[in-house]
Design an enzyme around this catalytic site. Structure first.
Site, PDB file in Angstrom:
ATOM      1  N   VAL A 128      26.661  32.665  43.189  1.00 45.48           N
ATOM      2  CA  VAL A 128      27.296  33.874  42.750  1.00 45.48           C
ATOM      3  C   VAL A 128      25.274  34.315  41.733  1.00 45.48           C
ATOM      4  CG1 VAL A 128      27.573  35.112  40.525  1.00 45.48           C
ATOM      5  CG2 VAL A 128      28.987  33.642  41.500  1.00 45.48           C
ATOM      6  N   CYS A 188      37.002  29.543  42.687  1.00 49.78           N
ATOM      7  CA  CYS A 188      38.238  30.298  41.820  1.00 49.78           C
ATOM      8  C   CYS A 188      38.828  29.689  41.371  1.00 49.78           C
ATOM      9  CB  CYS A 188      37.293  31.465  42.148  1.00 49.78           C
ATOM     10  SG  CYS A 188      35.335  31.698  42.072  1.00 49.78           S
ATOM     11  N   LYS A 197      39.017  29.823  53.623  1.00 54.60           N
ATOM     12  CA  LYS A 197      39.309  30.840  53.806  1.00 54.60           C
ATOM     13  C   LYS A 197      38.816  31.539  55.362  1.00 54.60           C
ATOM     14  CE  LYS A 197      37.472  34.679  51.712  1.00 54.60           C
ATOM     15  NZ  LYS A 197      37.414  36.019  50.664  1.00 54.60           N
ATOM     16  N   GLY A 255      51.756  32.275  52.438  1.00 52.43           N
ATOM     17  CA  GLY A 255      50.829  31.442  54.092  1.00 52.43           C
ATOM     18  C   GLY A 255      50.534  30.026  52.595  1.00 52.43           C
ATOM     19  N   PHE A 312      32.515  39.750  40.123  1.00 49.50           N
ATOM     20  CA  PHE A 312      33.655  39.824  41.084  1.00 49.50           C
ATOM     21  C   PHE A 312      34.109  39.476  42.568  1.00 49.50           C
ATOM     22  CE2 PHE A 312      36.219  41.315  37.345  1.00 49.50           C
ATOM     23  CZ  PHE A 312      34.678  41.823  36.380  1.00 49.50           C
ATOM     24  N   ASN A 316      41.510  37.798  38.321  1.00 50.58           N
ATOM     25  CA  ASN A 316      41.711  36.524  39.677  1.00 50.58           C
ATOM     26  C   ASN A 316      42.812  35.852  39.161  1.00 50.58           C
ATOM     27  OD1 ASN A 316      39.465  36.241  40.546  1.00 50.58           O
ATOM     28  ND2 ASN A 316      38.046  34.342  39.455  1.00 50.58           N
ATOM     29  N   LYS A 340      33.850  38.617  46.949  1.00 47.16           N
ATOM     30  CA  LYS A 340      34.801  36.978  47.606  1.00 47.16           C
ATOM     31  C   LYS A 340      33.854  36.472  48.368  1.00 47.16           C
ATOM     32  CE  LYS A 340      37.563  40.642  49.145  1.00 47.16           C
ATOM     33  NZ  LYS A 340      36.710  41.739  48.445  1.00 47.16           N
ATOM     34  N   GLU A 341      34.139  35.241  48.541  1.00 46.63           N
ATOM     35  CA  GLU A 341      32.841  35.173  49.229  1.00 46.63           C
ATOM     36  C   GLU A 341      33.397  35.248  51.079  1.00 46.63           C
ATOM     37  OE1 GLU A 341      33.512  30.266  48.870  1.00 46.63           O
ATOM     38  OE2 GLU A 341      32.551  30.672  47.107  1.00 46.63           O
ATOM     39  N   ARG A 356      35.842  23.369  49.136  1.00 45.07           N
ATOM     40  CA  ARG A 356      36.365  23.573  47.993  1.00 45.07           C
ATOM     41  C   ARG A 356      38.197  23.354  48.187  1.00 45.07           C
ATOM     42  NH1 ARG A 356      31.997  25.426  44.070  1.00 45.07           N
ATOM     43  NH2 ARG A 356      32.018  27.321  46.457  1.00 45.07           N
TER      44      ARG A 356
HETATM   45  C1  UDX Z   1      38.086  35.419  44.516  1.00 41.31           C
HETATM   46  C2  UDX Z   1      38.656  36.492  43.922  1.00 41.31           C
HETATM   47  O1  UDX Z   1      38.830  37.510  44.991  1.00 41.31           O
HETATM   48  C3  UDX Z   1      36.697  37.275  43.232  1.00 41.31           C
HETATM   49  O2  UDX Z   1      37.278  38.732  43.050  1.00 41.31           O
HETATM   50  C4  UDX Z   1      36.609  36.536  42.308  1.00 41.31           C
HETATM   51  O3  UDX Z   1      35.596  36.674  42.660  1.00 41.31           O
HETATM   52  C5  UDX Z   1      35.983  34.727  43.293  1.00 41.31           C
HETATM   53  O4  UDX Z   1      37.955  34.400  43.435  1.00 41.31           O
HETATM   54  P1  UDX Z   1      37.701  33.985  46.762  1.00 41.31           P
HETATM   55  O5  UDX Z   1      37.949  33.054  46.352  1.00 41.31           O
HETATM   56  O6  UDX Z   1      35.892  33.732  47.096  1.00 41.31           O
HETATM   57  O7  UDX Z   1      37.259  35.424  45.468  1.00 41.31           O
HETATM   58  O8  UDX Z   1      37.734  34.376  48.459  1.00 41.31           O
HETATM   59  P2  UDX Z   1      39.216  35.261  47.750  1.00 41.31           P
HETATM   60  O9  UDX Z   1      39.311  36.359  49.272  1.00 41.31           O
HETATM   61  O10 UDX Z   1      40.065  35.990  47.076  1.00 41.31           O
HETATM   62  O11 UDX Z   1      41.014  34.329  48.523  1.00 41.31           O
HETATM   63  C6  UDX Z   1      40.835  33.034  47.846  1.00 41.31           C
HETATM   64  C7  UDX Z   1      42.226  32.564  48.526  1.00 41.31           C
HETATM   65  O12 UDX Z   1      43.569  33.301  48.584  1.00 41.31           O
HETATM   66  C8  UDX Z   1      42.267  31.862  50.011  1.00 41.31           C
HETATM   67  O13 UDX Z   1      42.026  30.524  49.766  1.00 41.31           O
HETATM   68  C9  UDX Z   1      42.682  32.602  50.737  1.00 41.31           C
HETATM   69  O14 UDX Z   1      43.598  32.395  52.227  1.00 41.31           O
HETATM   70  C10 UDX Z   1      43.711  33.578  49.294  1.00 41.31           C
HETATM   71  N1  UDX Z   1      45.103  34.851  50.638  1.00 41.31           N
HETATM   72  C11 UDX Z   1      44.001  35.225  50.066  1.00 41.31           C
HETATM   73  C12 UDX Z   1      46.079  34.259  50.455  1.00 41.31           C
HETATM   74  O15 UDX Z   1      46.530  33.503  50.207  1.00 41.31           O
HETATM   75  N2  UDX Z   1      46.925  35.657  50.610  1.00 41.31           N
HETATM   76  C13 UDX Z   1      45.809  36.664  50.400  1.00 41.31           C
HETATM   77  O16 UDX Z   1      47.209  37.791  50.850  1.00 41.31           O
HETATM   78  C14 UDX Z   1      44.625  36.839  49.795  1.00 41.31           C
END
Ligand code: UDX
Length: 465
Positions: free
Chosen positions: A12, A268, A329, A261, A157, A216, A159-160, A336
């Site tokens: 961040v 997060c 992801k 999945g 907000f 979140n 996303k990585e 993590r």
């Molecule tokens: C998340 C929030 O999206 C973001 O807004 C916040 O600031 C931080 O946390 P992040 O954790 O970086 O972001 O990635 P994100 O794309 O949200 O995916 C989070 C997890 O959900 C991943 O493990 C991904 O594989 C999983 N996921 C995501 C699913 O299993 N199904 C989905 O449809 C989408």
């Protein structure tokens, strides 16, 4: 333009500082890890985030991004706004660890000499801004200083993997403020990032702090809902991917965050879901739905690992397991709370050999497991050497794999935790393919092909005539 300090050069902090600098502000990033600063000054970003290196290099070159390794040095530049972007990891009971946030507040209270706006950008429990304010007031009283300051909440907000675009083209900016001066400062800072001024949402501080957890939690709830529905789909003979399409066409539901999945990981969702559940417990209002979202996510991972152990039984001890995807992801090297950690631990306990490939996260896994597992240089190398394949991260380079590439997989068995492939195509290629919420499709193909394909073609034909 403003002079801004950012405390913490993590995901961040570094993205926030670099993007503010790109907009012409002067940003001082304070990072107490000197090695991290040296890396950054040589232009090396300590984690994988597409596009971040270019923005950081540019800002360093333009001298709009400066690094200091302690808060005193950082504040010696007299920043008007200080963003606190330090970590708030989970404590064993699920609560957020605020020790770093409180330490920063203490140091700021010990150093400021004129009006300063302090902004919490880390994800912090509701009420943290008050705690920060009280720490600073105490320090000013001890220093016998009468200066005004504000504490605001401005949750992030991003996303990585999409951090730059998420910051530079945000859906919304949430600012929790208590004074017009703070509102004016943050509004002026963020206005260049949005098309319409109504994308900047001013609200009370506690609402802003809760908005982050709520967002979140909503996203994680969608994921756990789809994962529980996927389990039901398998029992009913439905295809969760078709159900998802059927749901997503409803504008009120939309298509995002409905992918079933192995469940969510990352730094997060797991942390924030636990923290929100804890916040509820603290005020004797258990957030039962949120607790269940976490339980379902945990179940999904256990269920998937059990699928593998049930399929092979004790023979797993003599198997070489191929893993595609180690990061939590795609488009990140972050492991993590990644599913790969649980699966690798389980397989090592069972005595399996492991050969794993991830485009960028192998190094971080190697820091955990060393030579307990083999790190492949390509997805194909995993196929060539493994008995069967487990897919945990849906990297784009995996999705285009043709079924004949899997022919070298000794057992022709795939467990796909991210539904990357079409079960029917895999089945027709002679591959025993287990995924999430689509397994009945495979069973169905052993019966006469469902009329569905013809029916859909006739609908398309109708449109053509
Ligand atoms: C998340 C929030 O999206 C973001 O807004 C916040 O600031 C931080 O946390 P992040 O954790 O970086 O972001 O990635 P994100 O794309 O949200 O995916 C989070 C997890 O959900 C991943 O493990 C991904 O594989 C999983 N996921 C995501 C699913 O299993 N199904 C989905 O449809 C989408």
């Amino acid at each position: 333009m403003k002079k801004i300090a950012v405390i913490g050069a993590g995901y961040v902090g570094l993205v926030t500082g670099a993007c503010f600098a790109q907009k012409g502000n002067t940003v001082i990033i304070v990072e107490n890890n000197q090695n991290k600063i040296s890396q950054l000054l040589q232009g090396n970003i300590p984690f994988y985030e597409p596009g971040l290196d270019l923005i950081v290099h540019e800002a360093i070159k333009n001298k709009t991004l400066i690094f200091e390794n302690n808060i005193a040095q950082g504040l010696s530049h007299n920043p008007e706004i200080i963003f606190s972007c330090v970590g708030t990891p989970s404590l064993p009971n699920g609560a957020a660890d605020l020790s770093f946030v409180q330490q920063v507040a203490h140091e700021i209270g010990s150093l400021i000499t004129s009006y300063t706006l302090i902004v919490n950008k880390s994800t912090v429990p509701v009420g943290t801004a008050d705690k920060v304010k009280n720490i600073i007031i105490d320090r000013l009283v001890q220093r016998n200083l009468q200066i005004t300051f504000d504490v605001a909440s401005n949750p992030e907000f991003l996303k990585e993997g999409d951090a730059i675009s998420d910051f530079l083209v945000p859906d919304r900016i949430v600012i929790g403020i208590e004074s017009q001066q703070a509102a004016d400062l943050l509004y002026a800072l963020y206005r260049p990032f949005v098309k319409h001024n109504d994308q900047i949402l001013c609200m009370n501080v506690k609402s802003a702090e809760l908005t982050k957890y709520a967002s979140n939690a909503m996203l994680a709830t969608r994921i756990s809902f789809m994962n529980q529905l996927a389990q039901l789909a398998d029992k009913l003979g439905a295809d969760i991917e078709e159900v998802k399409l059927g749901m997503a066409k409803d504008k009120r539901i939309g298509a995002q965050f409905l992918n079933a999945g192995i469940g969510y990981g990352g730094s997060c969702f797991p942390k924030d879901i636990k923290a929100l559940a804890y916040i509820g417990k603290e005020v004797l209002f258990p957030m039962t739905l949120i607790q269940e979202v976490d339980n379902i996510n945990h179940f999904q991972r256990v269920w998937f690992i059990n699928k593998i152990s049930t399929h092979y039984g004790p023979a797993l001890a003599n198997k070489t397991v191929g893993i595609w995807g180690l990061a939590f992801k795609p488009e990140t090297d972050d492991i993590r709370s990644a599913p790969s950690l649980d699966l690798i631990d389980d397989l090592i306990t069972r005595g399996s050999k492991i050969i794993a490939y991830d485009p960028v996260a192998s190094e971080n896994i190697a820091a955990h497991y060393g030579n307990a597992i083999t790190y492949a240089h390509s997805a194909q190398q995993v196929i060539d050497q493994a008995d069967f394949l487990v897919i945990l991260t849906e990297w784009k380079e995996f999705l285009g794999t043709k079924t004949d590439s899997f022919s070298k997989l000794k057992d022709k068995v795939i467990f796909d935790g991210r539904n990357c492939f079409n079960p029917q195509v895999m089945h027709d290629a002679g591959i025993t393919y287990t995924c999430v919420g689509r397994n009945s499709v495979t069973e169905q193909t052993s019966k006469p092909k469902p009329a569905r394909a013809e029916l859909c073609r006739s609908i398309e034909a109708y449109d053509r005539n």
